[in-house]
Motif scaffolding. Sequence first.
Motif, short mmCIF file in Angstrom:
data_model
loop_
_atom_site.label_atom_id
_atom_site.label_comp_id
_atom_site.label_asym_id
_atom_site.label_seq_id
_atom_site.Cartn_x
_atom_site.Cartn_y
_atom_site.Cartn_z
N VAL A 3 -3.49 -22.45 18.31
CA VAL A 3 -4.96 -23.61 18.09
C VAL A 3 -4.86 -24.05 17.07
O VAL A 3 -5.55 -25.11 17.49
N LYS A 4 -4.28 -23.75 15.98
CA LYS A 4 -3.92 -24.59 14.90
C LYS A 4 -3.14 -26.56 15.83
O LYS A 4 -3.82 -27.20 14.37
N ASN A 5 -2.54 -26.02 16.25
CA ASN A 5 -1.31 -27.33 16.35
C ASN A 5 -2.23 -28.33 16.95
O ASN A 5 -2.61 -29.71 16.73
N ILE A 6 -3.17 -27.53 17.52
CA ILE A 6 -4.67 -28.29 19.02
C ILE A 6 -6.17 -28.71 17.35
O ILE A 6 -6.46 -30.17 17.87
N VAL A 7 -6.38 -28.42 17.17
CA VAL A 7 -7.12 -28.26 15.80
C VAL A 7 -6.38 -30.04 14.86
O VAL A 7 -7.09 -30.56 15.15
N LYS A 8 -5.53 -29.78 14.72
CA LYS A 8 -4.85 -31.05 13.85
C LYS A 8 -4.86 -32.12 14.75
O LYS A 8 -5.05 -33.44 14.23
N SER A 13 -13.07 -30.07 15.12
CA SER A 13 -13.57 -28.65 13.43
C SER A 13 -13.69 -27.37 13.90
O SER A 13 -13.19 -27.16 14.89
N VAL A 14 -13.66 -26.44 13.02
CA VAL A 14 -13.38 -25.25 12.83
C VAL A 14 -14.68 -24.41 12.67
O VAL A 14 -14.65 -24.55 10.87
N PHE A 15 -15.68 -23.63 13.53
CA PHE A 15 -16.73 -23.41 13.26
C PHE A 15 -16.79 -22.01 12.51
O PHE A 15 -17.25 -21.56 11.46
N CYS A 16 -15.67 -21.31 12.67
CA CYS A 16 -15.51 -20.09 12.79
C CYS A 16 -13.72 -19.06 13.26
O CYS A 16 -13.37 -20.03 15.02
N GLY A 17 -13.39 -18.44 12.75
CA GLY A 17 -11.71 -18.55 13.28
C GLY A 17 -11.06 -17.98 13.11
O GLY A 17 -10.31 -18.27 13.49
N ASP A 18 -10.78 -19.04 11.73
CA ASP A 18 -10.03 -20.18 10.77
C ASP A 18 -8.71 -18.62 10.70
O ASP A 18 -7.71 -19.15 10.73
N GLU A 19 -8.88 -17.48 10.79
CA GLU A 19 -7.52 -16.36 10.29
C GLU A 19 -7.40 -16.15 11.84
O GLU A 19 -6.19 -15.75 11.63
N SER A 20 -7.75 -17.20 13.16
CA SER A 20 -7.15 -16.28 14.14
C SER A 20 -6.28 -17.81 14.55
O SER A 20 -6.30 -18.09 16.22
N LEU A 92 -14.19 -23.31 17.85
CA LEU A 92 -14.69 -25.52 17.55
C LEU A 92 -14.84 -26.22 17.64
O LEU A 92 -16.08 -25.99 19.11
N GLY A 93 -15.04 -27.66 17.67
CA GLY A 93 -15.97 -28.79 18.13
C GLY A 93 -15.27 -29.65 18.17
O GLY A 93 -14.81 -30.13 17.20
N THR A 94 -15.99 -31.00 18.74
CA THR A 94 -15.59 -32.13 19.36
C THR A 94 -16.74 -32.92 18.78
O THR A 94 -17.19 -32.52 20.06
N LEU A 108 -1.18 -32.67 25.85
CA LEU A 108 -0.42 -31.74 24.32
C LEU A 108 -0.30 -30.38 25.05
O LEU A 108 1.11 -30.11 24.57
N ILE A 109 -0.56 -29.28 26.06
CA ILE A 109 -0.10 -28.66 26.04
C ILE A 109 1.44 -28.24 26.95
O ILE A 109 1.89 -27.84 27.30
#
Length: 115
Positions: A3-8, A13-20, A92-94, A108-109
């Motif tokens: 998920v972090k690769n997709i965010v980058k 934006s990350v609204f919540c769930g940083d730990e996952s 997440l958001g966009t 990407l996938i």
Amino acid sequence: MKVKNIVKELGLSVFCGDESLDREVTGGYVSDLLSDVMGNASEGDVWVTLQTHKNVMAVASLKEVAAVILVKGHKPDEDTLAQGIEEEIPLLGTEMETFELTGKLYELIQNQNGG
């Protein structure tokens, strides 16, 4: 792909769930109809929607999706955010339209899977 690769890569934006954000993404699903997602999304999918109410997170948890992405600048309701934190599901958001985001996400996938 995580998920972090997709965010980058997509500047989400990350609204919540940083730990996952290390969750593994195996595919994607696009729908605003909760019953459709319940019947057809798969574990590890990234779910793309414009729905912002807390039932989104309940369905996301039930289906064990890797993350939920809100499109078109939609922001989660307060209770949705609280539910996301409780379930530890990245929300997440966009600002992108659904069509644009899903095209980029698919690419990407596919590239990650050698397709």
